[in-house]
Design an enzyme around this catalytic site. Sequence first.
Site, PDB file in Angstrom:
ATOM      1  N   TYR A  42      -5.677 -29.314 -67.151  1.00 19.43           N
ATOM      2  CA  TYR A  42      -4.300 -29.125 -66.703  1.00 19.43           C
ATOM      3  C   TYR A  42      -4.083 -30.180 -65.617  1.00 19.43           C
ATOM      4  O   TYR A  42      -4.728 -30.124 -64.574  1.00 19.43           O
ATOM      5  CB  TYR A  42      -4.096 -27.722 -66.130  1.00 19.43           C
ATOM      6  CG  TYR A  42      -4.045 -26.630 -67.165  1.00 19.43           C
ATOM      7  CD1 TYR A  42      -2.824 -26.205 -67.681  1.00 19.43           C
ATOM      8  CD2 TYR A  42      -5.205 -26.009 -67.620  1.00 19.43           C
ATOM      9  CE1 TYR A  42      -2.765 -25.187 -68.623  1.00 19.43           C
ATOM     10  CE2 TYR A  42      -5.161 -24.995 -68.565  1.00 19.43           C
ATOM     11  CZ  TYR A  42      -3.934 -24.589 -69.061  1.00 19.43           C
ATOM     12  OH  TYR A  42      -3.891 -23.588 -69.992  1.00 19.43           O
ATOM     13  N   ASP A  80       1.409 -28.399 -73.509  1.00 16.37           N
ATOM     14  CA  ASP A  80       2.396 -27.388 -73.922  1.00 16.37           C
ATOM     15  C   ASP A  80       2.668 -26.361 -72.831  1.00 16.37           C
ATOM     16  O   ASP A  80       3.228 -25.303 -73.098  1.00 16.37           O
ATOM     17  CB  ASP A  80       1.938 -26.673 -75.198  1.00 16.37           C
ATOM     18  CG  ASP A  80       0.625 -25.926 -75.023  1.00 16.37           C
ATOM     19  OD1 ASP A  80      -0.075 -26.190 -74.037  1.00 16.37           O
ATOM     20  OD2 ASP A  80       0.299 -25.102 -75.887  1.00 16.37           O
ATOM     21  N   HIS A  88      -0.206 -22.284 -77.608  1.00 15.17           N
ATOM     22  CA  HIS A  88      -0.783 -21.665 -76.409  1.00 15.17           C
ATOM     23  C   HIS A  88      -0.977 -20.158 -76.602  1.00 15.17           C
ATOM     24  O   HIS A  88      -0.739 -19.356 -75.696  1.00 15.17           O
ATOM     25  CB  HIS A  88       0.094 -21.926 -75.186  1.00 15.17           C
ATOM     26  CG  HIS A  88      -0.697 -22.149 -73.923  1.00 15.17           C
ATOM     27  ND1 HIS A  88      -1.029 -23.403 -73.466  1.00 15.17           N
ATOM     28  CD2 HIS A  88      -1.223 -21.286 -73.027  1.00 15.17           C
ATOM     29  CE1 HIS A  88      -1.718 -23.301 -72.345  1.00 15.17           C
ATOM     30  NE2 HIS A  88      -1.864 -22.025 -72.057  1.00 15.17           N
TER      31      HIS A  88
END
Length: 301
Positions: free
Chosen positions: A51, A79, A173
């Site tokens: 991330y 996403d 996700h």
Amino acid sequence: MAKLVHPDGELAIARGCSKFGIGQCISSNASYDVSEIVACGSKNPFFLQLYVNKDRASSEALLKRAEECGTKAVFVTVDAPVPGRREADERVPVDQGFVAYAPMTGASASNDSKGGGLGRTMGAYVDATLNWDDLKWLRRSTRLPIVLKGIQTVEDAILAAQYGVDGIVVSNHGGRSLDTSPPSILTLMEIRQHHPEIFEQVEVYVDSGIRRGTDILKALCLGAKAVGLGRHTLYALNYGQEGVEKFIGIMRDELETAMRMVGITSLDQAHPGLLNTCDIDHLVPRTIETPPMVLRVKARL
């Protein structure tokens, strides 16, 4: 944050996967440092699910540490530029007797006026401005192969190939980011029907909604190299390493049974002709837009 499920968290997952040589994708939000997790798995390949931090220097340091630990690739999460709406998560207050903490990012959970959403509060460090041009920064920051995790349209799969990434993960996700987004298997079908050459240009993986051995085989028949299994693994983690090993054994048996039933003896024999998709073909978009070199990864409602 697998420590929320079991004290050994990602360490138990690594030990369970090691027995079978199963790859493990280590989240930036893991409960343990990447070095500790990698040390628990002698046989399995490891990947870093990154991330991207607003503080790019922090992400660069993490990428360097992942390289030094021997991870094989970086899976860049594209996403989740902002946290999804997770109402059930918001209703669970952060227990003051248990601290949810991610050592690789320094993120910790806390209650606020909106609730106690772990996903929202733990993701406050994520850079919402991440775009295609940032691939230049990423390539300067790591020697690892780059995989974009969270592709949800064939147009973005085309762009990923044009930008020269090494792989993509077709993913929504786990259905936890954009409400009513289509299942990943439909996006995989979309790529197969409209631009099958993508499977030759980049390695394609898929996650979200893979629940049975038959699901694995379907994804491989459509062209995926491998599938990701997250939620099942966490459920199994309730029982520690033993639970993870039991789960992998169940999935392996289901996959082997499915292979026998359709008449193949090796996974490289899987092909689209083994599938009957008539009931869902109408859900795949008949036309797609030719993508310009846009600067945002998109999703489809």
